[in-house]
Design a protein around this motif. Sequence first.
Motif, PDB file in Angstrom:
ATOM      1  N   ALA A 183       0.860  -1.098   0.093  1.00 34.86           N
ATOM      2  CA  ALA A 183       0.016   0.110  -0.058  1.00 34.86           C
ATOM      3  C   ALA A 183       0.880   1.254   0.207  1.00 34.86           C
ATOM      4  O   ALA A 183       0.559   2.204  -0.540  1.00 34.86           O
ATOM      5  CB  ALA A 183      -0.860  -0.099   0.919  1.00 34.86           C
ATOM      6  N   GLN A 223       3.445   1.864  -1.803  1.00 32.88           N
ATOM      7  CA  GLN A 223       3.697   2.176  -3.056  1.00 32.88           C
ATOM      8  C   GLN A 223       2.348   3.014  -3.754  1.00 32.88           C
ATOM      9  O   GLN A 223       2.716   3.735  -4.678  1.00 32.88           O
ATOM     10  CB  GLN A 223       4.161   1.079  -3.823  1.00 32.88           C
ATOM     11  CG  GLN A 223       5.432   0.322  -3.306  1.00 32.88           C
ATOM     12  CD  GLN A 223       6.207  -0.567  -4.352  1.00 32.88           C
ATOM     13  OE1 GLN A 223       5.382  -0.931  -5.459  1.00 32.88           O
ATOM     14  NE2 GLN A 223       6.943  -1.433  -3.845  1.00 32.88           N
ATOM     15  N   VAL A 224       1.354   2.641  -3.497  1.00 31.68           N
ATOM     16  CA  VAL A 224       0.082   2.992  -4.115  1.00 31.68           C
ATOM     17  C   VAL A 224      -0.006   4.519  -3.637  1.00 31.68           C
ATOM     18  O   VAL A 224      -0.294   5.409  -4.444  1.00 31.68           O
ATOM     19  CB  VAL A 224      -1.098   2.206  -3.528  1.00 31.68           C
ATOM     20  CG1 VAL A 224      -2.519   2.806  -4.009  1.00 31.68           C
ATOM     21  CG2 VAL A 224      -1.064   0.787  -4.019  1.00 31.68           C
ATOM     22  N   PHE A 225       0.438   4.771  -2.180  1.00 31.43           N
ATOM     23  CA  PHE A 225       0.382   6.239  -1.965  1.00 31.43           C
ATOM     24  C   PHE A 225       1.337   7.048  -2.718  1.00 31.43           C
ATOM     25  O   PHE A 225       1.012   8.141  -2.679  1.00 31.43           O
ATOM     26  CB  PHE A 225       0.787   6.304  -0.412  1.00 31.43           C
ATOM     27  CG  PHE A 225      -0.404   5.925   0.424  1.00 31.43           C
ATOM     28  CD1 PHE A 225      -1.283   7.196   0.679  1.00 31.43           C
ATOM     29  CD2 PHE A 225      -0.936   4.810   0.958  1.00 31.43           C
ATOM     30  CE1 PHE A 225      -2.480   6.850   1.570  1.00 31.43           C
ATOM     31  CE2 PHE A 225      -1.935   4.701   1.695  1.00 31.43           C
ATOM     32  CZ  PHE A 225      -2.801   5.745   2.055  1.00 31.43           C
ATOM     33  N   VAL A 226       2.379   6.433  -2.932  1.00 29.63           N
ATOM     34  CA  VAL A 226       3.216   7.263  -4.037  1.00 29.63           C
ATOM     35  C   VAL A 226       2.587   7.979  -5.058  1.00 29.63           C
ATOM     36  O   VAL A 226       2.846   8.950  -5.725  1.00 29.63           O
ATOM     37  CB  VAL A 226       4.586   6.492  -4.243  1.00 29.63           C
ATOM     38  CG1 VAL A 226       5.497   7.264  -5.396  1.00 29.63           C
ATOM     39  CG2 VAL A 226       5.356   6.090  -3.156  1.00 29.63           C
TER      40      VAL A 226
END
Lengths: 172, 100
Positions: B57, B59-62
Motif C-alpha cells: 500500500a 507504493q500506492v500512496f506514492v
Amino acid sequence: MNFHLILFLAFGAVCVGGAVNLLAQRHPINSALSLIAVMAALAGEYLLLGAEFVAAVQVIVYAGAIMVLFVFVIMLLNAGEEEETKGSRVAILFGVPGMLIASVLMAWVVLRHSGTEAVAIGALPGNPTDLAQLLFHDFLLPFEVTSVLILIAIMGAVVLASKPDSTAGKVE
Amino acid sequence: MVPLSYYLLLSGFLFACGVVGFLIKRNIITIFMSIELMLNGVNLSFVAFAAHWHALAGQVFVFFVMVVAAAEAAVGLAIIISVYRTRETLNVDQVNLLKL
C-alpha cells in the motif's frame, strides 16, 4: 561492502549532489536540470527497493512530464539569474543553520529509533500486477476521487493561464 | 543489503534541502522546484517503508502523491504565468500584494 550497498551509495551520491547543486545554482534552468538528475537517481533507488513500476512512473511522470512543464515555463518567461536582495541574505543567514540543525536532529532520531535490519532486494512483490490489484480494488474510491482532482486542476490551469481580457470577453 | 535507516537519512536530507531552497531562493520557479524536491524525499521514505514492512500500500500512496504533485505543478505554473503577466517579475520580494 556488497553490490547492493555500492549501487545505493552511487545513486544516493547523485541525489545529494543534485539537491545541493539545486541550491547553489543561481539560474533556474540549471536548478531544473539538477532536479531532473535527482529524480532519475531516485528512480534507481526505487528499483533497488523492488518497486519497479514506481521507478518507471517516476521517470515518465516526474522527470518527464512535470519537469518538461517547468523547463517550458522557464523558457516562456525568459527567467534570468536571480538577484541578491536583502531578503535573500537574511534567509541564508537563518535558512542554512536551520537546515543543518534539522538534518542532524533527523539523522539522530532515525539512527536511534530505526533498526539496522536490511531491506532485501526482490523480497517484496512490487510488480505491476499486484500493484494494479491493490490500486483498482482496495483503493478504488481514492483513485476515482483523484480523477476529480485532476479535472479541477485542468480547469484551474486553463482559467489562470488564459489572458485576462480574453476571459472577460467570454463572460460578457 | 542496505539498512532502512540509510534510505530514511537520504529521504530526510532531500526534504531538508527542499526546505532550505524554499527559504533561501528568491526566484518563484526555483521555490516551486524546492517543493517538488520535498515531495520526492517523502516518496522515497514511503517506498522504503513499504519494502521494509512488506506492505504494498505504501507504493500506492506514492502514486497519489505523484498525482497531487502533477496537479499542483499545473496550477502553480499557471499562477506563476499569471503573476508574471501583471508584475513583470519573478522575484518574490517584489510580489507583495495579493491582488493580481
